[in-house]
Design a protein around this motif. Structure first.
Motif, PDB file in Angstrom:
ATOM      1  N   LEU A  12      11.135  75.955  33.996  1.00 52.01           N
ATOM      2  CA  LEU A  12      10.446  76.718  32.952  1.00 52.01           C
ATOM      3  C   LEU A  12      11.039  76.420  31.577  1.00 52.01           C
ATOM      4  N   LEU A  13      12.362  76.385  31.495  1.00 54.92           N
ATOM      5  CA  LEU A  13      13.028  76.125  30.218  1.00 54.92           C
ATOM      6  C   LEU A  13      12.716  74.721  29.708  1.00 54.92           C
ATOM      7  N   ALA A  14      12.780  73.741  30.610  1.00 52.65           N
ATOM      8  CA  ALA A  14      12.559  72.361  30.191  1.00 52.65           C
ATOM      9  C   ALA A  14      11.096  72.117  29.852  1.00 52.65           C
ATOM     10  N   TYR A  15      10.202  72.862  30.505  1.00 56.30           N
ATOM     11  CA  TYR A  15       8.767  72.668  30.322  1.00 56.30           C
ATOM     12  C   TYR A  15       8.271  73.378  29.064  1.00 56.30           C
ATOM     13  N   PHE A  16       8.958  74.436  28.710  1.00 61.02           N
ATOM     14  CA  PHE A  16       8.543  75.340  27.632  1.00 61.02           C
ATOM     15  C   PHE A  16       8.133  74.641  26.325  1.00 61.02           C
ATOM     16  N   PRO A  17       9.004  73.779  25.749  1.00 66.12           N
ATOM     17  CA  PRO A  17       8.661  73.242  24.422  1.00 66.12           C
ATOM     18  C   PRO A  17       7.471  72.297  24.422  1.00 66.12           C
ATOM     19  N   PHE A  18       7.050  71.838  25.596  1.00 62.06           N
ATOM     20  CA  PHE A  18       5.953  70.869  25.638  1.00 62.06           C
ATOM     21  C   PHE A  18       4.655  71.504  26.103  1.00 62.06           C
ATOM     22  N   SER A  19       4.639  72.822  26.210  1.00 61.86           N
ATOM     23  CA  SER A  19       3.500  73.460  26.847  1.00 61.86           C
ATOM     24  C   SER A  19       2.878  74.498  25.931  1.00 61.86           C
ATOM     25  N   LYS A  20       1.845  75.145  26.452  1.00 64.39           N
ATOM     26  CA  LYS A  20       1.175  76.224  25.726  1.00 64.39           C
ATOM     27  C   LYS A  20       2.094  77.424  25.505  1.00 64.39           C
ATOM     28  N   LEU A  21       3.228  77.437  26.243  1.00 63.29           N
ATOM     29  CA  LEU A  21       4.161  78.545  26.080  1.00 63.29           C
ATOM     30  C   LEU A  21       4.783  78.558  24.684  1.00 63.29           C
ATOM     31  N   MET A  22       4.642  77.431  23.973  1.00 65.80           N
ATOM     32  CA  MET A  22       5.179  77.360  22.613  1.00 65.80           C
ATOM     33  C   MET A  22       4.459  78.310  21.661  1.00 65.80           C
ATOM     34  N   HIS A  23       3.483  79.055  22.149  1.00 65.10           N
ATOM     35  CA  HIS A  23       2.880  80.077  21.279  1.00 65.10           C
ATOM     36  C   HIS A  23       3.951  81.087  20.849  1.00 65.10           C
ATOM     37  N   ALA A  24       5.064  81.101  21.588  1.00 64.94           N
ATOM     38  CA  ALA A  24       6.173  81.983  21.185  1.00 64.94           C
ATOM     39  C   ALA A  24       6.656  81.634  19.784  1.00 64.94           C
ATOM     40  N   GLY A  25       6.739  80.345  19.478  1.00 64.13           N
ATOM     41  CA  GLY A  25       7.109  79.940  18.125  1.00 64.13           C
ATOM     42  C   GLY A  25       5.879  79.824  17.241  1.00 64.13           C
ATOM     43  N   GLY A  26       4.767  79.439  17.848  1.00 65.41           N
ATOM     44  CA  GLY A  26       3.545  79.166  17.089  1.00 65.41           C
ATOM     45  C   GLY A  26       2.937  80.398  16.447  1.00 65.41           C
ATOM     46  N   VAL A  27       3.157  81.563  17.064  1.00 68.38           N
ATOM     47  CA  VAL A  27       2.534  82.766  16.516  1.00 68.38           C
ATOM     48  C   VAL A  27       3.023  83.026  15.087  1.00 68.38           C
ATOM     49  N   PHE A  28       4.266  82.611  14.815  1.00 72.13           N
ATOM     50  CA  PHE A  28       4.800  82.831  13.468  1.00 72.13           C
ATOM     51  C   PHE A  28       4.187  81.879  12.457  1.00 72.13           C
ATOM     52  N   LEU A  29       3.604  80.785  12.956  1.00 71.07           N
ATOM     53  CA  LEU A  29       3.042  79.787  12.049  1.00 71.07           C
ATOM     54  C   LEU A  29       1.514  79.814  12.051  1.00 71.07           C
ATOM     55  N   SER A  30       0.923  80.914  12.506  1.00 75.24           N
ATOM     56  CA  SER A  30      -0.542  80.973  12.513  1.00 75.24           C
ATOM     57  C   SER A  30      -1.058  81.182  11.097  1.00 75.24           C
ATOM     58  N   PRO A  31      -1.788  80.199  10.545  1.00 75.49           N
ATOM     59  CA  PRO A  31      -2.235  80.327   9.154  1.00 75.49           C
ATOM     60  C   PRO A  31      -3.155  81.523   8.920  1.00 75.49           C
ATOM     61  N   THR A  32      -3.937  81.912   9.914  1.00 75.05           N
ATOM     62  CA  THR A  32      -4.832  83.040   9.683  1.00 75.05           C
ATOM     63  C   THR A  32      -4.104  84.378   9.773  1.00 75.05           C
ATOM     64  N   ARG A  33      -2.850  84.351  10.203  1.00 71.81           N
ATOM     65  CA  ARG A  33      -2.080  85.589  10.314  1.00 71.81           C
ATOM     66  C   ARG A  33      -1.008  85.708   9.232  1.00 71.81           C
ATOM     67  N   ASN A  34      -0.427  84.564   8.843  1.00 69.32           N
ATOM     68  CA  ASN A  34       0.749  84.644   7.990  1.00 69.32           C
ATOM     69  C   ASN A  34       0.471  84.338   6.517  1.00 69.32           C
ATOM     70  N   MET A  35      -0.808  84.264   6.136  1.00 60.19           N
ATOM     71  CA  MET A  35      -1.104  83.989   4.729  1.00 60.19           C
ATOM     72  C   MET A  35      -1.887  85.146   4.132  1.00 60.19           C
ATOM     73  N   ALA A  36      -1.488  85.529   2.937  1.00 56.07           N
ATOM     74  CA  ALA A  36      -2.199  86.603   2.252  1.00 56.07           C
ATOM     75  C   ALA A  36      -3.547  86.088   1.769  1.00 56.07           C
ATOM     76  N   ASN A  37      -4.550  86.918   1.870  1.00 50.15           N
ATOM     77  CA  ASN A  37      -5.883  86.528   1.394  1.00 50.15           C
ATOM     78  C   ASN A  37      -5.973  86.826  -0.105  1.00 50.15           C
TER      79      ASN A  37
END
Lengths: 349, 127
Positions: A264-289
């Motif tokens: 799980l740990l080794a697979y994590f960074p290459f998989s959809k599980l990276m939404h753990a880091g990706g959620v912080f970089l969601s442009p529709t969530r982290n940018m002020a309108n």
């Protein structure tokens, strides 16, 4: 077919760990070498992935929102769903990260007779998603009892709260049940709903089976087969203090559990599980309108390219435009042979 | 790279959190490994050592359910015919006299907090 493929991979991994740990040198490989390797892969490639994302420019504010944008003074703005300030964005991100607000808005489309299309609220994915994430977090934090000595107070508190019902001995953890139920729901959702099943890939089933495998082996170790937890802590605490020691009483099922986590740990960074880091970089969530209040410069603009207005464009091409009979804002300056061009230009059109 | 000021601190926090056990281990001093005191008056427990090590709580739970709820017997016999009392305080602690030196050794190490003493009166130990 994709389901069986994912299930097959997980079962094969379990078998590999069970047989591998019984071979000479296998205990060190599965108990020490691979966990260290997987943890290094997890951290290095997690960072690499986020850095890669950070290199991709996001040109403009994306005002995809679930609420009323900042507008005229008498129109009430939805400050959390469509924030125009940094504070509002922080609020939206907190709700997104901790409460999965976007998922809460999940809707389901249904076709009724007529045919009529109806949209309804669908909260089950949100509910089981959040149950899964929080119970997994609790389970992970609870495991710190095997990685720390002395054990921090918050781990004791979690331990106490999670076994609050005092069912049986060793006490039953509520999160064990919630975790398994939630993962099972998320798996059944993909298997039962035809539209979700249609878009599900091996990469969707695999993490679910992996988590089910981890949960099952963990539960077996605690409640059914009952392993010697003291010798396991000697290994796990040894791993984090770089002094691992594998006692004889550490058995096959533990290596299966540990190897699935390693995978799980080794697979994590290459998989959809990276939404753990990706959620912080969601442009529709982290940018002020705030695109109507602040001028945003496209980050990849070439500074040597100057703005080119229509007036400038017409200056460059006026002759050709007039020649082709196109209307112009500014006529050509009168020339010597002016009478010749007079009848041709349809200035009024 | 864009938004350096936010992403790099975020990644540092992430690495700090996932490596918590490592730097916590560096910052604290681990206690001695558990070494439960062996009884002097008997050589064998009611079940083999391996079973007792992993499953003594199940045995105690069975005794409790059997005696308190079903009116079962207090008498138990080991495989080699030795009789014992099926009781925490009059049986187990007949040999393993000290809670501190026996039970707590492993329980503290593994953060196990059994609820035996919710009902039983904890023996007073001076040391």
């Amino acid at each position: 077919m994709k389901v069986l493929q994912a299930l097959g991979i997980v079962l094969a991994l379990m078998l590999v760990a069970y047989v591998g740990a019984a071979l000479p040198g296998g205990r060190t490989l599965f108990g020490v070498v691979l966990p260290y390797l997987a943890f290094a892969i997890f951290i290095i490639f997690f960072i690499a992935k986020v850095m890669d994302w950070a290199k991709s420019p996001v040109p403009f504010r994306i005002p995809t929102t679930g609420g009323q944008a900042n507008s005229l003074p008498w129109i009430k703005q939805n400050k959390l769903d469509c924030p125009s300030t940094t504070l509002g964005v922080i609020g939206r991100m907190l709700l997104e990260v901790f409460l999965f607000r976007s998922l809460f808005r999940n809707t389901q489309a249904e076709v009724h007779e007529g045919p009529k299309l109806a949209y309804g609220s669908s909260k089950f994915l949100w509910l089981f998603g959040i149950l899964f994430h929080y119970s997994f977090l609790t389970v992970a934090l609870r495991h710190l009892r095997l990685f720390t000595d002395p054990i921090p107070a918050f781990v004791h508190a979690l331990e106490f709260g999670d076994g609050f019902m005092q069912v049986g001995a060793p006490v039953l953890y509520q999160t064990d049940l919630v975790f398994m139920a939630a993962v099972t729901f998320l798996l059944l959702r993909r298997l039962v709903l035809p539209n979700i099943r249609y878009i599900s890939l091996v990469a969707d089933y695999f993490p679910l089976f992996l988590l089910l495998g981890i949960g099952t082996t963990g539960i077996l170790m605690r409640y059914v087969l009952r392993v010697d937890v003291v010798s396991i802590k000697m290994l796990t605490h040894g791993l984090v203090t770089f002094n691992p020691f594998i006692a004889e009483s550490v058995t096959g099922i533990f290596f299966v559990h540990l190897f699935l986590i390693t995978v799980l740990l080794a697979y994590f960074p290459f998989s959809k599980l990276m939404h753990a880091g990706g959620v912080f970089l969601s442009p529709t969530r982290n940018m002020a309108n705030n695109s109507r209040m602040v001028r945003h410069i496209n980050p990849w603009n070439d500074p040597s390219i100057k703005p080119h207005s229509y007036a400038g464009y017409e200056d460059d091409f006026r002759e050709f435009m007039v020649e082709a009979g196109l209307p112009v804002d500014k006529e050509l300056p009168p020339k010597e042979e002016a009478p010749a061009a007079e009848g041709d230009a349809p200035a009024e059109s | 790279m864009y938004d350096k000021g936010k992403i790099i601190p975020g990644l540092i926090v992430f690495v700090g959190l996932v490596t918590f056990p490592i730097w916590y281990g560096l910052a604290t001093t681990a206690g001695p490994l558990p070494n439960p005191e062996k009884p002097t008056n008997a050589k064998e427990c009611v079940e083999p050592v391996e079973f007792m090590r992993s499953s003594h709580m199940v045995l105690l739970n069975e005794w409790r359910d059997n005696i308190v709820r079903s009116g079962g017997t207090r008498k138990g016999t080991t495989a080699d015919g030795t009789e014992y009392v099926r009781s925490l305080q009059k049986g187990c602690m007949n040999c393993h006299t000290s809670k501190k030196k026996f039970c707590d050794e492993c329980h503290t190490y593994a953060a196990v907090n059994p609820y035996c003493w919710d009902c039983h009166i904890q023996p007073k130990e001076t040391n």
